[in-house]
Write a protein that holds these residues in place. Sequence first.
Motif, PDB file in Angstrom:
ATOM      1  N   ASN A  30      42.840  85.038 -29.123  1.00 13.47           N
ATOM      2  CA  ASN A  30      44.199  84.976 -29.651  1.00 13.47           C
ATOM      3  C   ASN A  30      44.889  83.675 -29.269  1.00 13.47           C
ATOM      4  O   ASN A  30      45.692  83.149 -30.027  1.00 13.47           O
ATOM      5  N   ASN A  31      44.597  83.193 -28.073  1.00 15.79           N
ATOM      6  CA  ASN A  31      45.176  81.938 -27.640  1.00 15.79           C
ATOM      7  C   ASN A  31      44.337  81.312 -26.545  1.00 15.79           C
ATOM      8  O   ASN A  31      43.433  81.944 -25.989  1.00 15.79           O
ATOM      9  N   GLN A  33      44.865  78.482 -23.118  1.00 10.58           N
ATOM     10  CA  GLN A  33      45.795  77.703 -22.299  1.00 10.58           C
ATOM     11  C   GLN A  33      44.993  76.866 -21.310  1.00 10.58           C
ATOM     12  O   GLN A  33      43.934  77.306 -20.833  1.00 10.58           O
ATOM     13  N   GLU A  90      42.803  84.404 -24.203  1.00  8.98           N
ATOM     14  CA  GLU A  90      43.167  85.805 -24.386  1.00  8.98           C
ATOM     15  C   GLU A  90      42.183  86.394 -25.381  1.00  8.98           C
ATOM     16  O   GLU A  90      42.089  85.916 -26.519  1.00  8.98           O
ATOM     17  N   SER A  94      41.003  92.429 -26.849  1.00  8.61           N
ATOM     18  CA  SER A  94      41.713  93.045 -25.723  1.00  8.61           C
ATOM     19  C   SER A  94      42.971  92.237 -25.459  1.00  8.61           C
ATOM     20  O   SER A  94      43.058  91.504 -24.468  1.00  8.61           O
ATOM     21  N   ALA A  95      43.937  92.379 -26.349  1.00 12.12           N
ATOM     22  CA  ALA A  95      45.146  91.570 -26.258  1.00 12.12           C
ATOM     23  C   ALA A  95      45.784  91.707 -24.877  1.00 12.12           C
ATOM     24  O   ALA A  95      45.808  92.790 -24.302  1.00 12.12           O
ATOM     25  N   SER A  96      46.283  90.613 -24.372  1.00  8.46           N
ATOM     26  CA  SER A  96      46.955  90.499 -23.081  1.00  8.46           C
ATOM     27  C   SER A  96      45.991  90.335 -21.924  1.00  8.46           C
ATOM     28  O   SER A  96      46.410  90.103 -20.803  1.00  8.46           O
ATOM     29  N   LYS A  97      44.671  90.476 -22.148  1.00  4.55           N
ATOM     30  CA  LYS A  97      43.695  90.285 -21.073  1.00  4.55           C
ATOM     31  C   LYS A  97      43.255  88.829 -21.111  1.00  4.55           C
ATOM     32  O   LYS A  97      42.624  88.379 -22.059  1.00  4.55           O
ATOM     33  N   ILE A  98      43.619  88.086 -20.067  1.00  7.41           N
ATOM     34  CA  ILE A  98      43.358  86.658 -19.998  1.00  7.41           C
ATOM     35  C   ILE A  98      42.127  86.412 -19.147  1.00  7.41           C
ATOM     36  O   ILE A  98      42.053  86.887 -18.009  1.00  7.41           O
TER      37      ILE A  98
ATOM     38  N   TYR B  35      46.539  88.431 -10.739  1.00 13.81           N
ATOM     39  CA  TYR B  35      45.198  87.844 -10.724  1.00 13.81           C
ATOM     40  C   TYR B  35      44.719  87.715  -9.282  1.00 13.81           C
ATOM     41  O   TYR B  35      45.519  87.485  -8.372  1.00 13.81           O
ATOM     42  N   PHE B  45      41.536  88.530 -13.808  1.00 20.32           N
ATOM     43  CA  PHE B  45      42.623  89.388 -14.273  1.00 20.32           C
ATOM     44  C   PHE B  45      42.530  90.757 -13.636  1.00 20.32           C
ATOM     45  O   PHE B  45      41.491  91.422 -13.732  1.00 20.32           O
ATOM     46  N   GLN B  48      48.137  93.982 -16.211  1.00 20.62           N
ATOM     47  CA  GLN B  48      49.401  93.490 -16.755  1.00 20.62           C
ATOM     48  C   GLN B  48      50.394  94.640 -16.855  1.00 20.62           C
ATOM     49  O   GLN B  48      50.041  95.751 -17.255  1.00 20.62           O
ATOM     50  N   GLN B  56      47.227  96.701 -19.631  1.00 18.52           N
ATOM     51  CA  GLN B  56      45.865  96.198 -19.733  1.00 18.52           C
ATOM     52  C   GLN B  56      45.337  96.064 -18.326  1.00 18.52           C
ATOM     53  O   GLN B  56      46.093  95.749 -17.394  1.00 18.52           O
ATOM     54  N   GLN B  97      54.696  91.324 -24.677  1.00 18.32           N
ATOM     55  CA  GLN B  97      53.349  91.746 -24.341  1.00 18.32           C
ATOM     56  C   GLN B  97      52.286  90.909 -25.031  1.00 18.32           C
ATOM     57  O   GLN B  97      51.142  90.867 -24.613  1.00 18.32           O
ATOM     58  N   GLY B  98      52.673  90.233 -26.075  1.00 13.89           N
ATOM     59  CA  GLY B  98      51.684  89.512 -26.871  1.00 13.89           C
ATOM     60  C   GLY B  98      51.329  88.163 -26.297  1.00 13.89           C
ATOM     61  O   GLY B  98      51.619  87.855 -25.154  1.00 13.89           O
ATOM     62  N   SER B  99      50.703  87.352 -27.122  1.00 17.51           N
ATOM     63  CA  SER B  99      50.225  86.045 -26.698  1.00 17.51           C
ATOM     64  C   SER B  99      51.389  85.121 -26.388  1.00 17.51           C
ATOM     65  O   SER B  99      52.132  84.729 -27.272  1.00 17.51           O
ATOM     66  N   LEU B 102      51.785  81.491 -20.063  1.00 12.83           N
ATOM     67  CA  LEU B 102      51.876  82.072 -18.729  1.00 12.83           C
ATOM     68  C   LEU B 102      52.433  81.069 -17.732  1.00 12.83           C
ATOM     69  O   LEU B 102      52.081  79.889 -17.759  1.00 12.83           O
TER      70      LEU B 102
END
Lengths: 110, 113
Positions: A30-31, A33, A90, A94-98, B35, B45, B48, B56, B97-99, B102
Amino acid sequence: GIQVEQSPPDLILQEGANSTLRCNFSDSVNNLQWFHQNPWGQLINLFYIPSGTKQNGRLSATTVATERYSLLYISSSQTTDSGVYFCAVEEYSSASKIIFGSGTRLSIRP
Amino acid sequence: DAGVTQSPTHLIKTRGQQVTLRCSPKSGHDTVSWYQQALGQGPQFIFQYYEEEERQRGNFPDRFSGHQFPNYSSELNVNALLLGDSALYLCASSRGQGSEKLFFGSGTQLSVL
């Protein structure tokens, strides 16, 4: 789960040199960083770059999501650039799992 | 504008003890992630929290639990400490909650003897 690989693991350069750090990921994301962790452990967000190219001063980053990689460019290195550079993705599924890569340790010699 | 703050900065515990770490998110952020970073490795991780619920979770045992308060601050609790729990524990905050981008705190260095 998704695998994130960074290369090279270690890089030693003289002040003023340029460098390219690579991040490969094994699945759709999804992204993405990029972070810099200084010698005191502080993680600084450099770029939020799910696709395309961004520039911030001497640093720039490019993500090609379709080919599952990202590059971080550092030009005219300074000793303060030393530290560990991490990419983090991400997971699409599994959205939000980085998930972080194992990092590239950069040492800039004066 | 205060960034992400964590407390304490350092902590020494013995095996079997329990520990609580605290995190206040950056102003305007409502999501907190935790983390674990072992020496020489990238952050792993843990979980969250968003809207006071765990949204998550990573591959960590139930000994690791957390909480988020109405003011968006968060706690990480670790029970029955093991030597292998020695690490830098990092808190990150974001919006929604989304992308999102951080922002990390300076971390809590936990040593288990």
